[in-house]
Every structure is written in C-alpha cells, then in structure tokens.
Design an enzyme around this catalytic site. Structure first.
Site, PDB file in Angstrom:
ATOM      1  N   GLY A  55      24.120  49.380 -43.404  1.00 35.83           N
ATOM      2  CA  GLY A  55      23.029  48.475 -43.077  1.00 35.83           C
ATOM      3  C   GLY A  55      22.991  47.304 -44.037  1.00 35.83           C
ATOM      4  O   GLY A  55      23.534  47.378 -45.138  1.00 35.83           O
ATOM      5  N   CYS A  82      28.254  54.190 -46.303  1.00 32.13           N
ATOM      6  CA  CYS A  82      27.811  52.957 -46.964  1.00 32.13           C
ATOM      7  C   CYS A  82      26.309  53.021 -47.284  1.00 32.13           C
ATOM      8  O   CYS A  82      25.904  53.800 -48.134  1.00 32.13           O
ATOM      9  CB  CYS A  82      28.175  51.749 -46.107  1.00 32.13           C
ATOM     10  SG  CYS A  82      28.324  50.256 -47.092  1.00 32.13           S
ATOM     11  N   TYR A  83      25.464  52.248 -46.596  1.00 36.70           N
ATOM     12  CA  TYR A  83      24.019  52.348 -46.828  1.00 36.70           C
ATOM     13  C   TYR A  83      23.580  53.804 -46.698  1.00 36.70           C
ATOM     14  O   TYR A  83      22.689  54.259 -47.415  1.00 36.70           O
ATOM     15  CB  TYR A  83      23.266  51.478 -45.815  1.00 36.70           C
ATOM     16  CG  TYR A  83      21.769  51.415 -46.013  1.00 36.70           C
ATOM     17  CD1 TYR A  83      21.190  50.381 -46.731  1.00 36.70           C
ATOM     18  CD2 TYR A  83      20.929  52.384 -45.454  1.00 36.70           C
ATOM     19  CE1 TYR A  83      19.810  50.306 -46.905  1.00 36.70           C
ATOM     20  CE2 TYR A  83      19.546  52.322 -45.623  1.00 36.70           C
ATOM     21  CZ  TYR A  83      18.993  51.276 -46.352  1.00 36.70           C
ATOM     22  OH  TYR A  83      17.639  51.208 -46.519  1.00 36.70           O
ATOM     23  N   HIS A 169      33.964  52.281 -44.836  1.00 36.80           N
ATOM     24  CA  HIS A 169      33.658  52.395 -43.401  1.00 36.80           C
ATOM     25  C   HIS A 169      34.798  53.067 -42.633  1.00 36.80           C
ATOM     26  O   HIS A 169      35.766  52.396 -42.262  1.00 36.80           O
ATOM     27  CB  HIS A 169      33.390  51.007 -42.812  1.00 36.80           C
ATOM     28  CG  HIS A 169      32.097  50.434 -43.262  1.00 36.80           C
ATOM     29  ND1 HIS A 169      30.903  50.678 -42.618  1.00 36.80           N
ATOM     30  CD2 HIS A 169      31.800  49.660 -44.339  1.00 36.80           C
ATOM     31  CE1 HIS A 169      29.922  50.066 -43.264  1.00 36.80           C
ATOM     32  NE2 HIS A 169      30.439  49.451 -44.309  1.00 36.80           N
ATOM     33  N   GLU A 171      34.799  53.974 -39.640  1.00 37.66           N
ATOM     34  CA  GLU A 171      34.743  53.679 -38.210  1.00 37.66           C
ATOM     35  C   GLU A 171      35.517  52.431 -37.805  1.00 37.66           C
ATOM     36  O   GLU A 171      35.741  52.204 -36.623  1.00 37.66           O
ATOM     37  CB  GLU A 171      33.275  53.561 -37.757  1.00 37.66           C
ATOM     38  CG  GLU A 171      32.503  52.344 -38.277  1.00 37.66           C
ATOM     39  CD  GLU A 171      31.910  52.527 -39.673  1.00 37.66           C
ATOM     40  OE1 GLU A 171      32.442  53.333 -40.461  1.00 37.66           O
ATOM     41  OE2 GLU A 171      30.913  51.830 -39.987  1.00 37.66           O
ATOM     42  N   VAL A 226      30.984  46.861 -11.332  1.00 38.94           N
ATOM     43  CA  VAL A 226      31.412  48.194 -11.738  1.00 38.94           C
ATOM     44  C   VAL A 226      30.213  49.132 -11.977  1.00 38.94           C
ATOM     45  O   VAL A 226      30.161  50.242 -11.449  1.00 38.94           O
ATOM     46  CB  VAL A 226      32.248  48.120 -13.037  1.00 38.94           C
ATOM     47  CG1 VAL A 226      32.738  49.492 -13.449  1.00 38.94           C
ATOM     48  CG2 VAL A 226      33.406  47.168 -12.854  1.00 38.94           C
ATOM     49  N   ASP A 227      29.236  48.653 -12.747  1.00 37.67           N
ATOM     50  CA  ASP A 227      28.169  49.557 -13.182  1.00 37.67           C
ATOM     51  C   ASP A 227      27.325  50.081 -12.025  1.00 37.67           C
ATOM     52  O   ASP A 227      27.118  51.283 -11.888  1.00 37.67           O
ATOM     53  CB  ASP A 227      27.253  48.865 -14.198  1.00 37.67           C
ATOM     54  CG  ASP A 227      28.050  48.237 -15.326  1.00 37.67           C
ATOM     55  OD1 ASP A 227      29.186  48.692 -15.546  1.00 37.67           O
ATOM     56  OD2 ASP A 227      27.545  47.307 -15.968  1.00 37.67           O
ATOM     57  N   SER A 228      26.843  49.161 -11.187  1.00 40.30           N
ATOM     58  CA  SER A 228      25.965  49.639 -10.119  1.00 40.30           C
ATOM     59  C   SER A 228      26.762  50.450  -9.100  1.00 40.30           C
ATOM     60  O   SER A 228      26.243  51.409  -8.523  1.00 40.30           O
ATOM     61  CB  SER A 228      25.206  48.486  -9.460  1.00 40.30           C
ATOM     62  OG  SER A 228      26.070  47.585  -8.826  1.00 40.30           O
ATOM     63  N   LYS A 372      30.959  50.612 -21.363  1.00 46.53           N
ATOM     64  CA  LYS A 372      31.631  50.119 -20.158  1.00 46.53           C
ATOM     65  C   LYS A 372      32.962  50.839 -19.862  1.00 46.53           C
ATOM     66  O   LYS A 372      33.233  51.216 -18.732  1.00 46.53           O
ATOM     67  CB  LYS A 372      31.903  48.622 -20.323  1.00 46.53           C
ATOM     68  CG  LYS A 372      32.375  47.961 -19.065  1.00 46.53           C
ATOM     69  CD  LYS A 372      31.287  47.069 -18.546  1.00 46.53           C
ATOM     70  CE  LYS A 372      31.604  46.459 -17.226  1.00 46.53           C
ATOM     71  NZ  LYS A 372      30.399  45.856 -16.652  1.00 46.53           N
TER      72      LYS A 372
HETATM   73  N1  GLN Z   1      23.452  46.496 -48.266  1.00 46.42           N
HETATM   74  C1  GLN Z   1      24.094  47.608 -48.916  1.00 46.42           C
HETATM   75  C2  GLN Z   1      25.116  47.112 -49.940  1.00 46.42           C
HETATM   76  O1  GLN Z   1      25.418  45.959 -50.032  1.00 46.42           O
HETATM   77  C3  GLN Z   1      24.791  48.486 -47.891  1.00 46.42           C
HETATM   78  C4  GLN Z   1      25.902  47.763 -47.199  1.00 46.42           C
HETATM   79  C5  GLN Z   1      26.410  48.494 -46.010  1.00 46.42           C
HETATM   80  O2  GLN Z   1      25.880  49.515 -45.592  1.00 46.42           O
HETATM   81  N2  GLN Z   1      27.430  47.923 -45.420  1.00 46.42           N
HETATM   82  O3  GLN Z   1      25.605  47.906 -50.712  1.00 46.42           O
END
Ligand code: GLN
Length: 516
Positions: A55, A82-83, A169, A171, A226-228, A372
C-alpha cells in the site's frame, strides 16, 4: 461458500489484483476485500489463508489504512507483502520507521532461513522487485528474520503463529520465482487443493442459480459482447427458457451487428432472444447533441426506457419477472470497494445498474468474481464459439462515442463502413486477437483532397489500435505499415464521405481508449 478461498486484504497497492490473479492461476479461488472488511465479512469467504497487500501509506501515518488486527489471531495462516509485512510488525509490537536506504525496483534477496516452508524449493539468492521506503527495524516477539538484501530486511516469520511476510513483491513478473513463493503459501502452508477450475465453477454456479431462481422468470440485457453472452449462457444452462434475453439496437451498433448478433445468439447459443430495433428512438435523442457526456447519458437513459418497456411486456406474458442477469466482472466490483478514495469520473459508465431499483428485480451476477480472461475460459468450457468469446471490447454507447460532434444516421453509416474495413483488415492480418481494441473514429474535421482530378472536401477518420491488459492503461499499437496502407487506401476508395485517414499514436494515459 463451499469453495476453498484465499482472502486478500487490500491496503491500496497497485498490485493487489495481481496477487489475486497469481493465486487463481493455480486453480485456487481468491477474493480481494478492502482492508477495512470486518472479521465476519472475511469469514464469510471461509478462507484457508489471508494475504495482506502492499500500500502507498506508512503504517505510522495518522491516516494509514488499518485492518482489524484480529485477523492475526484467528488461527489462519497469514502472508504479509510489503505494507502487509509492516502492518504485522507494527501491530504485534515491532517498530517500523522510514528506512535509510529506500529500495525501488530490482533487488537481490538472500534467504537466511531456507527451511521455512514459504521458501521451499527456492534458491538461496532470489531476484525480486522492491517498492518501499519504510523498514521494520524491530521485530515483534516470536518473529525472526528469514531473508535480507544488502540494505534491509526482506522477510520475517513466526511459524508458531503461522505468520509469514516478505518486503518484496512476489506477485509481479519482475520477481521471477514469485509464483513459486505464493504457491508455497497457498498449497504448502494453507493446504489448498487447487480444484477451482472452469468445470467446477460452471457446475456450482449453475446449481446455485437453479436453487435461487426456482420457478421464477429471469431477463437479461444482452449486448452481444463477451461478458453478457457468457452470463446469459450460464443462466440459460441453469434454467433454460425461464430466461428471456433482450438485445437492443441503439442505432449506433457496428455494420450488420444487429442481425449477426441476433443470429449468433439464437442459432449458436440457443438463447430465447427478443431483438428490439430502437434505433430511431435513440437517434432522435441524439439529434443536436455534441457534448460527449450528454451523449453517454442520453444513450444510457434511453436504454433504460427501452429495456423497461420490454421488461414490462415480458412480465405480462410470463406472469412477472423476478430477476435480472448482469455481466458484471470482478474489476468493477473491486473498483467500487477499494481502499483508495473516491476517484475522478473520467467518463460515466453505461450499464444497466439503474434498472433494479426502479424495476424491483433482484440481480444475478454470475461473473462478479471473475476477471475477463477467466470469463473467456468459462465460455470455452461452456462450448461457446470463438467468434463470440474473442470479440474485442465495444463501448455501451457504441459508435456514438466514436463520432465526434453530432451523431446522425448518415454519419453512423459512414463510420460503420470505415470501421468494418479496419476490423476486417486487422483480422486478415491475423492481428485481431492480439490487440485489445482496433477501430475507426469519425472526426468533425473536413479537409481538401483530390480524387479523380476533382477537388473533394470531406471527412477525416482516425484509426486507433491499442494493447491493454484490462482497459485501465493502454499502449498504442505500432500496426505494420502494410496494414495501415491497406486500411487507408480501402477507406478512401470505398467509403463515400471520407477523404483522409490519420493514425492515433496516443497511449492511455494521457489519452483514453475511446475518443469520447
Ligand atoms: N508505503 C510503504 C513503504 O514505502 C509500503 C510500500 C508498499 O507496500 N509497496 O515502505
């Protein structure tokens, strides 16, 4: 819910949807909830594990988004990203501060605890993507460091409490082994079975629609997209002819679209379909309108009026309509519940969202948990033809937002011809399924030309082709010159009223995909 699921709590990261995708790719259902979701809301998904997203805030900010710390005590495995890591450290008595060295982009992580199940099968050096400026400098009791970069802490765990977290991250594509890490969490730690497949989804959805609807009657506003179409086929499979589909010609469809889509949906999909040609009504409402937002609103309003008339008629015939099917997708649902504050309306959306309130119908939204590409996969499993599933997105207000200035029957006909040439040439070049959208736009610009030694003074048309993952951002596509050349020469030769063709080389942002 009888499906195993992973709940992802969204703290506003740009990547939250990606976490959901990476998990679904492994045939495990995942749902994104705003971080403010209550424990009861979370438990309603009967999750087997919880993931806390990244975040933009710092946990020590006064207005930092917060989740109920009770999630760390309900006995489910937790993965912080992360956050998410910082949230865990902050709430369990550690200390998070602004770091000396911020880390943005590529980084190399050294795994210190390779026995912890989150890192099973991973090498001791990992290439990862970082995006943070804060660091957990003191860990809560019971936690130990599992990984680090040369600058900062990169992972923590408390195996007794079944809590793991990473500062990077997993992901994103830039963390090549990130999927393996998420797989370790979902399968190794949470005990997922990986049985969330298209077949499983269809079966459980069909059963629940059947149960919900009983003997009631259902209607669906089909657009031919597609969706409907997939939503309608799913409902049709569940309740057959208790479903009536309404397909409205709003006068701004593409060339032959009204007849072709009607035929496709009836013959190929066997739907009980009522085609309604309301073009005259719509064009009347669009007369003299040049402002893009007014156009969208007029079309939206008229659509509701037409649909309302049809629904009333169908209700008289069937003894009442109780349900309305909508092809709402997951990104629409998340967008409206995200932690990020109200975002600016760039364009008002055209959908039938206003219907249920006035018409007192209950909603069936069988696709509201899907992305999608997942919808396309479901459609394939339902045996739907590729020419329906592979269609590029088309805006609800149709060609009206691709005719700049006033929309008249004559201008619609000109654009239909030009658009048809673009689509066919892109298909012939084998590019149709590779681009997100490709189309023509009719500009309110006339220019001088010379054709057959005669002076012309006619319309200009723009060609647009973009790549996109989800429509939120897009890059213009460098179509091969050969293709552009054929498109341009065919349009000028074959479409009366256009004597000049230009190519739009604007990405989104700063442009939008449609011109209005
Ligand atoms: N804002 C927080 C940081 O800078 C978390 C960043 C994040 O979750 N990408 O460390």
């Amino acid at each position: 819910m009888d499906t195993q699921s992973i709940v992802i709590l969204d703290f506003g990261s740009q990547y939250t949807q990606l976490i959901a995708r990476r998990i679904r790719e492994q045939n495990v259902f995942s749902a994104v909830l705003p971080c403010t979701a209550s424990l009861a809301e979370i438990k309603a998904y009967s999750p087997i594990g919880i993931i806390l997203s990244g975040g933009p805030y710092s946990v020590y900010d006064a207005d930092a988004p917060d989740a109920d710390p009770g999630i760390l005590d309900i006995g489910l495995p937790v993965l912080g990203i992360c956050y998410g890591l910082q949230f865990i450290a902050h709430h369990l008595g550690g200390k998070v501060l602004s770091a000396d060295k911020r880390e943005y982009g590529h980084a190399e992580v050294h795994i210190e605890d390779s026995k912890t199940p989150l890192f099973a099968g991973l090498p001791t050096t990992l290439q990862v993507w970082m995006s943070h400026g804060d660091e957990a400098l003191e860990l809560p009791t019971g936690f130990h460091r599992t990984a680090a970069t040369s600058n900062a802490l990169a992972g923590i765990a408390n195996e007794t409490r079944r809590i793991w977290a990473v500062q990077f991250h997993p992901e994103v594509h830039h963390t090549p082994l990130g999927s393996q890490l998420l797989k370790n969490f979902v399968f190794g730690i949470c005990g997922a079975q990986g049985d969330w497949t298209a077949a499983h989804f269809i079966e459980s959805t069909v059963n629940s629609i059947r149960e919900k609807v009983g003997q009631g009657h259902v209607i669906c506003a089909l657009s031919g997209g597609v969706d409907s179409s997939v939503a309608a086929v799913l409902v049709h499979r569940a309740i057959g002819d208790q479903l009536t589909c309404v397909f409205v010609n709003n006068g701004v469809l593409r060339k032959n679209e009204f007849t072709q889509v009607t035929k496709n949906l009836r013959d190929k999909l066997g739907l009980n379909l009522v085609p309604v040609d309301a073009s005259a009504r719509f064009l009347e409402k669009l007369a003299g309108v040049t402002d893009p937002e007014t156009k969208r609103k007029q079309i939206g309003r008229e659509f509701i009026a037409v649909f309302d008339d049809e629904a009333t008629r169908i209700a008289e015939q069937t003894g009442g309509v109780d349900w309305l099917v909508q092809g709402t997708l997951y990104p629409d649902v998340i967008e409206s519940s995200s932690v990020r504050g109200p975002s600016q309306t760039i364009k008002s959306h055209h959908n039938v969202g206003g219907l249920p309130e006035t018409m007192k119908m209950k909603l069936i939204e069988p696709l509201r948990d899907l992305f999608k590409d997942e919808v396309r996969r479901i459609g394939r499993d339902l045996g739907m033809p590729e020419d329906i599933l592979g269609r590029q997105p088309f805006p609800g207000p149709g060609l009206a937002v691709r005719i700049l200035g006033e929309v008249t029957a004559e201008r619609v006909a000109i654009l239909q011809e030009a658009d048809d040439i673009v689509v066919n040439e892109i298909k012939t070049a084998g590019l149709y399924s590779q681009v997100w959208q490709s189309f023509a736009v009719l500009l309110p610009v006339r220019s001088v030309g010379v054709m057959g030694d005669q002076r012309t003074y006619a319309n200009t048309c723009a060609i647009r082709a973009v790549h996109s993952e989800d429509g939120m951002t897009a890059d213009w596509v460098p179509l091969p010159y050969e293709v552009l050349k054929r498109i341009s020469s065919r349009i000028v030769n074959e479409v009366r009223g256009i004597n000049r063709v230009v190519y739009d080389i604007t990405s989104k942002p700063p442009g939008t995909i449609e011109w209005e």
